[in-house]
Design an enzyme around this catalytic site. Structure first.
Site: not given
Ligand SMILES: *Cc1c(COP(=O)(O)O)cnc(C)c1O
Length: 394
Positions: A58, A111, A184, A209
Site C-alpha cells: 500500500r 469527467y 486531465d 484508457k
C-alpha cells in the site's frame, strides 16, 4: 533505465522503467505480487507510513514504481504517483491539495466524477468553494478567480463534448493569481499533448484508457513536481489507500510500450471518420478538435502536437429510440462505456443527462460518444454506413 530525457518519445515508451531482472536475467521485469517486503535488522525506528523504499505494497510496490518512472518521463514531469483508477488520482489530488475555505475553478465539461467530487462532495463535506466555468473562454476563467482560488482544474479535450481549453494561457492566469493548474490529459495522452511543458503543475490521467489501451486494467496517475507528489503519495496512497494492484501496474506498463503506435492509428482513424461523418446528411453534428469546423481547432492544433486523439461525439437527426436502434445495428463497434481501448466503443448519452445545460446546444437532443479504435478505418466506416442504412436513416 533512468529518465533519459534526451531520447525521443517512442524510445522512452519502450525502455523507461524496464531493466534486466537481477535475479533471473529476464529482460522484462517480473510481476511482484507480494504484499510485504523484508525488514532491516532493527525495524523499530522505521516510519510505517513512509512511501520511500519497499515496505508494504500500500505504501508503494515494485511494479507501481517502474510504471511511475515511465509515466514521469512520457509526461515530462519530475515525479508520478500511480493509483488504482483515474478517479482515485483525481480524488487523491483534490484531497491532498484542498482545505476548507479554498476555492476551485473547474471546466464545465469534465469527467462526471470531477463534477461529483468538487461540486457535491468537497463542497458539501469540506466547504471547499467551487465555480464551474467554460474554460474554453479565458475571460470567464479570469473573472472566476477569487483571492482564495487554490486550484484550476481543466480537461482538454473535455469528456464528452471534446471542448478545448488553452493550457498555456490558463497556466499563466493560475500562476499570476497564486493558484495551481491541473490538467486531465486522458483524452489526448502524452503522445498528443504534454500539459507540463505548457506550464501546468499537474497532469492527471486515467491509465484505464489510452495508456493501457487494451481494456483490461484500471489505473490512474498524477504527474508533477516532487514537492507536491510527496504529499499526494502520503495522503492519497498510503492514508486513503487507493493503491494500484501490482498486476494492473504490470499490465499497464506493458500496454504503455505501444502507446505511440496506437495513438498514431487512433488519431488517423478518428480524423478520417470525423470527416466522413460530417458529410452524412443524417448526422446533426460532429465534435472533433481535428475538424477545421471545430471551435477549438486552432488551439488544439497548437497544443496537440501529434494529433487530436481517438474520441469524437456526434448526433443523429433522429428521435431517442432511433439512436438506440442505430447502436443495435452496429456489428463491429461495441456499445459500452470507457474509451481508448484497442476496439471501437460507442455510448449513447441521452437527452436527460443532468449536465446537459453545461454543453453546447447541439448536444441537448442526445448524442453518441464514439471512441474510435485501431481497427481498419474502412471497416469502421462501413459499419457506420450500414447501421445508418438499416436504421432507416439512409
Ligand atoms: C475515464 C476517465 C476518468 C476516470 O478514470 P477511471 O480509470 O475510470 O477511474 C477520468 N478522466 C477522464 C477524462 C476519463 O475519461
Amino acid at each position: 533505465m533512468a529518465q533519459q530525457h534526451h531520447l525521443d518519445f517512442s524510445t522512452r515508451a519502450v525502455h523507461v522503467g524496464n531493466e534486466v531482472d537481477k535475479e533471473t536475467g529476464a529482460i522484462r521485469r517480473p510481476i511482484t505480487m507480494a504484499n510485504s517486503y523484508a525488514l532491516p535488522y532493527d525495524p523499530t525506528d522505521m516510519n510505517w507510513s513512509s512511501a520511500d523504499g519497499n515496505l508494504y505494497t500500500r505504501n508503494g510496490g515494485a511494479n507501481q514504481k517502474y510504471l511511475q518512472e515511465k509515466l514521469s518521463s512520457l509526461e515530462g514531469g519530475e515525479d508520478c504517483v500511480v493509483l488504482a483508477s483515474g478517479v482515485a488520482a483525481l480524488s487523491g489530488l483534490f484531497f491532498s491539495l484542498l482545505q476548507t475555505g479554498d476555492h476551485v475553478i473547474f471546466s464545465s465539461v469534465t469527467y462526471i466524477a470531477v463534477y461529483r467530487l468538487l461540486n457535491e462532495l468537497f463542497n458539501n463535506k469540506f466547504n471547499v468553494e467551487t465555480t464551474i466555468v467554460d474554460t474554453s473562454d479565458l475571460e470567464a476563467v479570469k473573472a472566476a478567480i477569487r483571492p482564495n482560488t487554490k486550484l484550476i482544474h481543466i480537461e482538454t479535450p473535455g469528456n464528452p463534448t471534446l471542448s478545448i481549453s488553452n493550457i498555456e494561457e490558463i497556466a499563466k492566469i493560475a500562476h499570476q493569481n497564486g493558484a495551481l493548474l491541473s490538467v486531465d490529459n486522458t483524452f489526448a495522452s502524452p503522445y498528443n499533448q504534454r500539459p507540463i511543458e505548457l506550464g501546468a503543475d499537474f497532469v492527471v490521467e486515467s491509465l484505464t484508457k489510452y495508456i493501457n489501451g487494451h481494456g483490461d486494467a484500471m489505473g490512474g496517475a498524477i504527474i508533477g513536481k516532487k514537492e507536491y507528489l510527496d504529499i499526494i503519495r502520503a495522503q492519497a496512497q498510503v492514508n486513503l489507500g487507493g493503491t494500484i494492484s501490482p498486476f494492473n501496474a504490470w499490465l499497464i506498463m506493458r500496454g504503455a510500450v505501444t502507446l505511440p503506435l496506437r495513438m498514431q492509428r487512433h488519431n488517423d482513424n478518428a480524423l478520417r471518420i470525423a470527416r466522413w461523418l460530417e458529410k452524412q446528411p443524417e448526422i446533426s453534428f460532429v465534435a472533433y478538435p481535428g475538424l477545421e469546423s471545430n471551435k477549438g481547432y486552432e488551439i488544439a492544433e497548437k497544443q496537440m502536437i501529434n494529433g487530436f486523439g481517438g474520441v469524437l461525439s456526434f448526433g443523429l437527426k433522429a428521435d431517442h429510440d432511433t439512436h438506440n436502434r442505430f447502436v443495435q445495428n452496429l456489428n463491429i463497434i461495441t456499445s459500452a462505456v470507457s474509451l481508448g481501448h484497442d476496439e471501437s466503443l460507442i455510448v449513447f448519452l441521452g437527452e436527460n443527462d443532468e449536465r446537459q445545460y453545461l454543453y453546447p446546444e447541439e448536444f441537448h437532443n442526445g448524442f453518441f460518444r464514439f471512441s474510435v479504435g485501431i481497427e481498419d478505418a474502412d471497416d469502421l466506416i462501413e459499419d457506420l454506413r450500414q447501421a445508418l442504412q438499416y436504421t432507416g436513416l439512409q
